[in-house]
Scaffold this motif. Structure first.
Motif, mmCIF file in Angstrom:
data_model
loop_
_atom_site.group_PDB
_atom_site.id
_atom_site.type_symbol
_atom_site.label_atom_id
_atom_site.label_comp_id
_atom_site.label_asym_id
_atom_site.label_seq_id
_atom_site.Cartn_x
_atom_site.Cartn_y
_atom_site.Cartn_z
ATOM 1 N N GLY A 68 0.818 -1.202 0.000
ATOM 2 C CA GLY A 68 0.000 0.000 0.000
ATOM 3 C C GLY A 68 0.855 1.256 0.000
ATOM 4 O O GLY A 68 0.592 2.203 -0.755
ATOM 5 N N LYS A 76 -0.115 3.307 -8.306
ATOM 6 C CA LYS A 76 -0.924 2.130 -7.965
ATOM 7 C C LYS A 76 -0.988 1.132 -9.114
ATOM 8 O O LYS A 76 -0.956 -0.077 -8.895
ATOM 9 C CB LYS A 76 -2.317 2.589 -7.535
ATOM 10 N N PRO A 118 -6.683 -3.521 -1.470
ATOM 11 C CA PRO A 118 -6.613 -2.122 -1.049
ATOM 12 C C PRO A 118 -6.020 -1.204 -2.111
ATOM 13 O O PRO A 118 -6.417 -0.041 -2.220
ATOM 14 C CB PRO A 118 -5.744 -2.168 0.214
ATOM 15 N N LEU A 119 -5.067 -1.717 -2.902
ATOM 16 C CA LEU A 119 -4.520 -0.900 -3.980
ATOM 17 C C LEU A 119 -5.594 -0.574 -5.015
ATOM 18 O O LEU A 119 -5.668 0.549 -5.517
ATOM 19 C CB LEU A 119 -3.362 -1.643 -4.657
ATOM 20 N N SER A 122 -7.945 2.144 -3.744
ATOM 21 C CA SER A 122 -7.323 3.468 -3.809
ATOM 22 C C SER A 122 -7.202 3.955 -5.245
ATOM 23 O O SER A 122 -7.373 5.149 -5.523
ATOM 24 C CB SER A 122 -5.936 3.411 -3.159
ATOM 25 N N ALA A 394 -3.760 4.609 -0.338
ATOM 26 C CA ALA A 394 -3.398 3.198 -0.524
ATOM 27 C C ALA A 394 -2.891 2.588 0.773
ATOM 28 O O ALA A 394 -3.291 1.482 1.159
ATOM 29 C CB ALA A 394 -2.353 3.055 -1.633
ATOM 30 N N SER A 395 -1.999 3.291 1.469
ATOM 31 C CA SER A 395 -1.465 2.731 2.707
ATOM 32 C C SER A 395 -2.542 2.655 3.787
ATOM 33 O O SER A 395 -2.596 1.692 4.564
ATOM 34 C CB SER A 395 -0.268 3.555 3.200
ATOM 35 N N SER A 398 -4.756 -0.250 2.932
ATOM 36 C CA SER A 398 -4.028 -1.493 3.187
ATOM 37 C C SER A 398 -4.048 -1.825 4.674
ATOM 38 O O SER A 398 -4.219 -2.984 5.068
ATOM 39 C CB SER A 398 -2.586 -1.371 2.695
#
Length: 486
Positions: A68, A76, A118-119, A122, A394-395, A398
């Protein structure tokens, strides 16, 4: 014409990323029908063969926060394509494995691919128009449960009709196809993050997660009071404390703990743990209840393939309900959707005790629970993205996905202990008792109720046009929202 072209392009992006998430999550349940046969197939003990499942869990938990952050730093789409490499390679390694060590390595590589979910969530924030974002995020978020639900019947059908190696050759081919479609259909967007990866933070978080998840997942086998289990859990506590201290001091942390400590993010992550627990508890109980012999007096006597097919509608319901959850979030806010989902899950568990006497009853309560999970899973990213800077989506997603994974890991341990301790003997074999199943279902109900109570304490929907509302139904421009003030 331009509007229809744009809608078609957006639909293609959503479809590709949702399929990518489903393929990644399929890997979680791909080998479940093989568990009993793995010792014979790989020439090893049952305890060693269990690592074929554990390795995927550990690898995904460790990789998600790192991938992430890399997505925020380097783009991404690039990271989505990079993650396809271990997914394909792991599938090939498993397909040609003849012993347990390469199989564990391959399953670990497959687990790294879970970072695509999760990527993908985002990436949707960067790629879609505001009016399409809410339903797309809900579908992408639900792919984690959809893939897991469909994995069991798919794997059982393949194993019963062809070689077990076909499972992995098929997953390799499917992963390659997804990589090609990402390459051609998902456009690139500029990386929004800056700086570099926090290697110390990545190693520290990975080590803490390995110790914690190993202790939780293997504690039932090793003994909860054994030196190994207690030592691992104690080491995890120490490592997490040291990791937290490092993350608060370093200038470019892997996870910005000041952001995750903000009330909306913290409470959403706590609710995510409980929802992950509730989601996985029924996924463990349902197939076992279906396959218990009828001679036990409460078993439903279904074959492995039939049990998987009876469980499949739950995954379909999760997929169908995600657009409705997005509309509820747009109308009432994602907090309401999360709370509604948790209460639906609790209602499904509450009715399960009366419905567990027939396959149709199992279908009914697992579908109700999955409807609730679909609502809840779709609301979580909206709540997270409404409270973090654009450069950290993203993080942050994640980390939220990691919280769900921790919930599923704890559910596996708790439900496993309950079913192992509350047994009956039939034909010389110990089987989970009817009371054991009831206890597991009631524990799942309790987890869902806790999630609902936590959701109620999340700060309410902001004023129209606020960050949280835009995350629920549209993109949040960079530099806006409460998190941008830090």
């Amino acid at each position: 014409m331009e509007d229809s072209t744009a809608r078609g392009r957006s639909g293609g992006i959503v479809g590709v990323l949702a399929v990518a998430g489903i393929v990644a999550s399929l890997m979680q349940t791909l080998v479940v029908p093989l568990i009993g046969e793995l010792p014979r197939l790989l020439g090893t003990s049952a305890s060693n063969a269990a690592w074929v499942v554990t390795a995927t869990l550990l690898a995904s938990a460790v990789a998600m926060p790192v991938t992430g952050k890399l997505g925020d730093l380097y783009g991404k789409r690039r990271m989505l394509l990079i993650l396809m490499i271990p997914l394909i390679a792991g599938s090939v390694v498993c397909a040609v494995s003849g012993s347990v060590v390469p199989m564990i390595v391959g399953r670990g590589l497959q687990g790294v691919g879970m970072g695509m979910i999760p990527l993908g969530i985002s990436a949707l924030r960067d790629l879609l128009p505001p009016e399409r974002l809410g339903s797309a995020i809900a579908l992408m978020s639900s792919s984690m449960g959809i893939g897991g639900a469909f994995g069991l019947p798919l794997s059982a059908a393949v194993i019963e009709n062809t070689s077990w190696r076909a499972l992995f050759w098929g997953s390799a081919a499917l992963s390659l196809l997804v990589a090609v479609t990402i390459w051609f259909l998902v456009p690139d967007v500029p990386a929004r993050g800056g700086g570099r990866i926090d290697l110390v933070g990545a190693v520290g978080l990975g080590a803490g997660l390995v110790c914690f998840l190993l202790g939780v997942s293997k504690g039932g086998d090793w003994g909860w009071a054994s030196g190994t289990t207690v030592g691992l859990l104690a080491a995890a506590a120490v490592l997490f404390a040291l990791w937290g201290a490092w993350e608060l001091r370093t200038r470019e942390p892997l996870v910005d703990l000041r952001v995750t400590a903000r009330r909306p993010v913290l409470l959403t992550n706590l609710a995510s743990i409980m929802i992950g627990f509730a989601m996985y508890a029924q996924a463990l109980i349902g197939p076992q209840l279906l396959q218990i012999p009828e001679a036990a007096g409460y078993g439903l006597g279904q074959s492995m393939l039939a049990a998987g097919l009876w469980m499949a509608p739950a995954g379909l319901m999760m997929m169908l309900i995600s657009p409705l959850g997005a509309r509820l979030s747009a109308a009432r806010g994602p907090k309401v959707t999360l709370c509604t989902g948790a209460l639906i899950i609790a209602a499904g568990y509450g009715g399960s005790v009366a419905m567990m006497g027939s396959p149709w009853g199992v279908v009914a309560f697992t579908c109700i629970i999955s409807i609730g999970v679909g609502f809840a899973y779709g609301a979580m990213p909206a709540l997270i993205m409404g409270a973090v800077p654009h450069s950290e989506t993203a993080s942050a997603n994640s980390f939220n996905t990691l919280m769900r994974s921790i919930g599923t890991s704890v559910a596996a341990a708790v439900v496993g202990v309950v079913l192992a301790e509350m047994t009956v003997t039939l034909g010389g074999h110990a089987l989970p008792s009817e009371n054991g199943f009831r206890a597991g279902l009631l524990i799942g109900c309790g987890a869902a109720l806790v999630a609902a109570l936590v959701a109620l304490t999340i700060p309410g929907r902001p004023a129209p046009g606020g960050a949280g509302e835009r995350a629920a139904g549209g993109a949040v421009p960079a530099g806006t929202g409460p998190a941008s003030k830090s």
